[in-house]
Scaffold this motif. Structure first.
Motif, PDB file in Angstrom:
ATOM      1  N   ARG A 120      15.058  17.000  67.395  1.00 52.63           N
ATOM      2  CA  ARG A 120      14.687  18.659  66.620  1.00 52.63           C
ATOM      3  C   ARG A 120      16.283  19.264  66.897  1.00 52.63           C
ATOM      4  O   ARG A 120      16.765  19.762  66.112  1.00 52.63           O
ATOM      5  CB  ARG A 120      13.958  19.249  67.667  1.00 52.63           C
ATOM      6  CG  ARG A 120      12.098  18.640  66.910  1.00 52.63           C
ATOM      7  CD  ARG A 120      11.610  19.304  68.035  1.00 52.63           C
ATOM      8  NE  ARG A 120      10.473  18.857  66.926  1.00 52.63           N
ATOM      9  CZ  ARG A 120       9.115  17.653  67.186  1.00 52.63           C
ATOM     10  NH1 ARG A 120      10.312  16.777  67.910  1.00 52.63           N
ATOM     11  NH2 ARG A 120       8.000  17.554  66.759  1.00 52.63           N
TER      12      ARG A 120
ATOM     13  N   ASP B 221      18.479  20.864  63.882  1.00 53.31           N
ATOM     14  CA  ASP B 221      18.914  22.077  63.594  1.00 53.31           C
ATOM     15  C   ASP B 221      20.413  22.091  64.058  1.00 53.31           C
ATOM     16  O   ASP B 221      20.908  23.177  63.165  1.00 53.31           O
ATOM     17  CB  ASP B 221      18.487  22.880  65.264  1.00 53.31           C
ATOM     18  CG  ASP B 221      16.396  22.891  65.476  1.00 53.31           C
ATOM     19  OD1 ASP B 221      15.981  22.942  64.350  1.00 53.31           O
ATOM     20  OD2 ASP B 221      16.540  22.810  66.630  1.00 53.31           O
TER      21      ASP B 221
ATOM     22  N   CYS C 298      21.840  22.489  60.493  1.00 54.55           N
ATOM     23  CA  CYS C 298      21.938  22.968  59.259  1.00 54.55           C
ATOM     24  C   CYS C 298      23.438  23.242  59.798  1.00 54.55           C
ATOM     25  O   CYS C 298      23.789  24.539  59.258  1.00 54.55           O
ATOM     26  CB  CYS C 298      21.131  23.847  59.947  1.00 54.55           C
ATOM     27  SG  CYS C 298      19.334  22.809  59.538  1.00 54.55           S
TER      28      CYS C 298
ATOM     29  N   THR D 236      21.124  21.380  52.939  1.00 50.99           N
ATOM     30  CA  THR D 236      19.531  21.517  53.837  1.00 50.99           C
ATOM     31  C   THR D 236      19.769  20.254  54.412  1.00 50.99           C
ATOM     32  O   THR D 236      20.029  19.189  54.578  1.00 50.99           O
ATOM     33  CB  THR D 236      19.388  21.369  52.172  1.00 50.99           C
ATOM     34  OG1 THR D 236      19.542  21.645  50.907  1.00 50.99           O
ATOM     35  CG2 THR D 236      18.035  20.444  52.102  1.00 50.99           C
TER      36      THR D 236
ATOM     37  N   LEU E  33      16.500  18.122  56.208  1.00 45.60           N
ATOM     38  CA  LEU E  33      14.856  18.346  55.917  1.00 45.60           C
ATOM     39  C   LEU E  33      14.208  17.222  57.324  1.00 45.60           C
ATOM     40  O   LEU E  33      14.940  15.975  57.489  1.00 45.60           O
ATOM     41  CB  LEU E  33      13.967  17.851  54.508  1.00 45.60           C
ATOM     42  CG  LEU E  33      14.861  18.584  53.084  1.00 45.60           C
ATOM     43  CD1 LEU E  33      13.918  19.022  52.104  1.00 45.60           C
ATOM     44  CD2 LEU E  33      13.918  20.217  53.403  1.00 45.60           C
TER      45      LEU E  33
ATOM     46  N   ASP F 127       8.917  17.704  59.702  1.00 44.81           N
ATOM     47  CA  ASP F 127       8.698  19.894  60.078  1.00 44.81           C
ATOM     48  C   ASP F 127       7.696  19.841  58.130  1.00 44.81           C
ATOM     49  O   ASP F 127       7.660  21.215  58.086  1.00 44.81           O
ATOM     50  CB  ASP F 127       9.269  20.419  60.726  1.00 44.81           C
ATOM     51  CG  ASP F 127       8.977  20.155  62.207  1.00 44.81           C
ATOM     52  OD1 ASP F 127       7.969  19.052  62.988  1.00 44.81           O
ATOM     53  OD2 ASP F 127       9.686  20.251  62.906  1.00 44.81           O
ATOM     54  N   TYR F 128       8.578  20.096  57.641  1.00 43.76           N
ATOM     55  CA  TYR F 128       8.667  19.239  55.745  1.00 43.76           C
ATOM     56  C   TYR F 128       8.155  19.540  55.200  1.00 43.76           C
ATOM     57  O   TYR F 128       6.929  20.105  54.690  1.00 43.76           O
ATOM     58  CB  TYR F 128      10.784  19.670  55.664  1.00 43.76           C
ATOM     59  CG  TYR F 128      10.179  19.831  54.069  1.00 43.76           C
ATOM     60  CD1 TYR F 128      10.684  21.159  54.219  1.00 43.76           C
ATOM     61  CD2 TYR F 128      10.300  19.424  53.402  1.00 43.76           C
ATOM     62  CE1 TYR F 128      10.405  22.089  52.663  1.00 43.76           C
ATOM     63  CE2 TYR F 128      10.957  19.841  51.238  1.00 43.76           C
ATOM     64  CZ  TYR F 128      11.087  21.472  50.998  1.00 43.76           C
ATOM     65  OH  TYR F 128      10.889  21.511  49.734  1.00 43.76           O
TER      66      TYR F 128
ATOM     67  N   VAL G 117      18.219  25.338  53.268  1.00 40.24           N
ATOM     68  CA  VAL G 117      17.154  25.198  53.598  1.00 40.24           C
ATOM     69  C   VAL G 117      17.662  24.214  54.815  1.00 40.24           C
ATOM     70  O   VAL G 117      18.018  23.396  55.236  1.00 40.24           O
ATOM     71  CB  VAL G 117      16.284  24.433  52.549  1.00 40.24           C
ATOM     72  CG1 VAL G 117      14.909  23.781  53.920  1.00 40.24           C
ATOM     73  CG2 VAL G 117      16.324  25.224  51.066  1.00 40.24           C
ATOM     74  N   CYS G 118      16.890  24.756  56.038  1.00 40.84           N
ATOM     75  CA  CYS G 118      16.904  23.751  57.180  1.00 40.84           C
ATOM     76  C   CYS G 118      15.182  24.442  58.582  1.00 40.84           C
ATOM     77  O   CYS G 118      14.547  25.011  58.488  1.00 40.84           O
ATOM     78  CB  CYS G 118      17.533  24.743  58.044  1.00 40.84           C
ATOM     79  SG  CYS G 118      17.990  23.534  59.582  1.00 40.84           S
ATOM     80  N   ARG G 119      14.531  23.101  57.806  1.00 35.20           N
ATOM     81  CA  ARG G 119      13.348  23.215  58.533  1.00 35.20           C
ATOM     82  C   ARG G 119      12.799  21.002  58.433  1.00 35.20           C
ATOM     83  O   ARG G 119      13.344  20.662  57.589  1.00 35.20           O
ATOM     84  CB  ARG G 119      11.837  22.743  56.973  1.00 35.20           C
ATOM     85  CG  ARG G 119      12.227  24.695  56.846  1.00 35.20           C
ATOM     86  CD  ARG G 119      11.336  24.584  55.829  1.00 35.20           C
ATOM     87  NE  ARG G 119       9.793  24.555  56.225  1.00 35.20           N
ATOM     88  CZ  ARG G 119       8.616  24.748  55.533  1.00 35.20           C
ATOM     89  NH1 ARG G 119       8.630  25.038  54.053  1.00 35.20           N
ATOM     90  NH2 ARG G 119       7.526  24.806  55.906  1.00 35.20           N
TER      91      ARG G 119
END
Length: 227
Positions: A190, A194, A197, A202, A204, A207-208, A225-227
């Protein structure tokens, strides 16, 4: 003094200050991005400038230690044309295999490896990453391999899918098993997601959606996008 006059005075003062005390290259918005310099508030802007300036991007990439070979642009009426692409075969870390990448993706990866990946590995495991395992970068296809729709960022080698990492102590951390694995592996992945990003537009992760359960998708497309 009227507003226009104040503006002239302020601009003159700024110009004089710039000449007398020029900023360091990393704080000068017009100098090329130096991958080895610590990131600062101007780094995202300098990354953004690379997208429309191949020469500037080449200068930034030259400041990295990635092993790259420039590739010829594709010719003809290709559905998935490649322009200003390099082949990355290694660098500070090994790659599971060489891969194609646009110059901005290559620069973003170099920043990511230096400023995100290795610090995260040291924090979680006290040992560096020595290899990045990936699922590829270039694939001439639509998003999610759909028959209709827009082309994926992979269609122009503007994306990279990372499946896991190998550490100097022999351990392998995979996205598929580690995302819901031990506390250290989950925290590491994680933190990597993070941190990515800050370099890529982008990012992904699992979690996306389920399609990304086994990899981190990193690209330099137009969407943030940051997921």
């Amino acid at each position: 003094m009227r507003g226009a006059a104040w503006l002239v005075v302020i601009c003159a003062a700024l110009a004089l200050g710039w000449r007398l005390w020029p900023p360091s290259p990393s704080w000068n918005p017009w100098t090329p991005l130096d991958v080895t310099a610590p990131p600062n508030l101007l780094t995202p802007y300098k990354l953004w400038r690379l997208r429309g300036d191949p020469g500037l991007c080449a200068q930034a990439l030259a400041s990295s230690t990635l092993k790259v070979i420039a590739q010829a642009d594709t010719t003809g009426d290709s559905r998935c044309p490649l322009h200003d692409v390099v082949r990355i075969s290694g660098g500070p870390v090994r790659m599971s295999s060489s891969f194609l990448a646009t110059c901005p993706v290559a620069v973003a990866f170099a920043l990511f490896e230096r400023n995100v990946l290795q610090p995260a590995a040291q924090a979680a495991f006290k040992t560096p990453v020595v290899q990045v395992d990936h699922l590829g970068s270039f694939a001439c296809r639509n998003i999610y391999n759909r028959a209709q729709g827009r082309l994926s960022q992979h269609a122009t080698a503007n994306a990279l899918d990372i499946a896991g990492f190998r550490l100097a102590d022999g351990r392998r951390v995979s996205v598929l098993k580690g995302w819901a694995g031990s506390a250290a592996e989950a925290a590491f992945l994680r933190q990597v997601r993070d941190g990515a990003c800050t370099s890529f537009n982008t990012v992904l992760s699992p979690d996306y959606n389920a399609a990304h359960r086994n990899h981190l998708h990193l690209d330099m497309g137009p969407w943030r996008v940051c997921r």
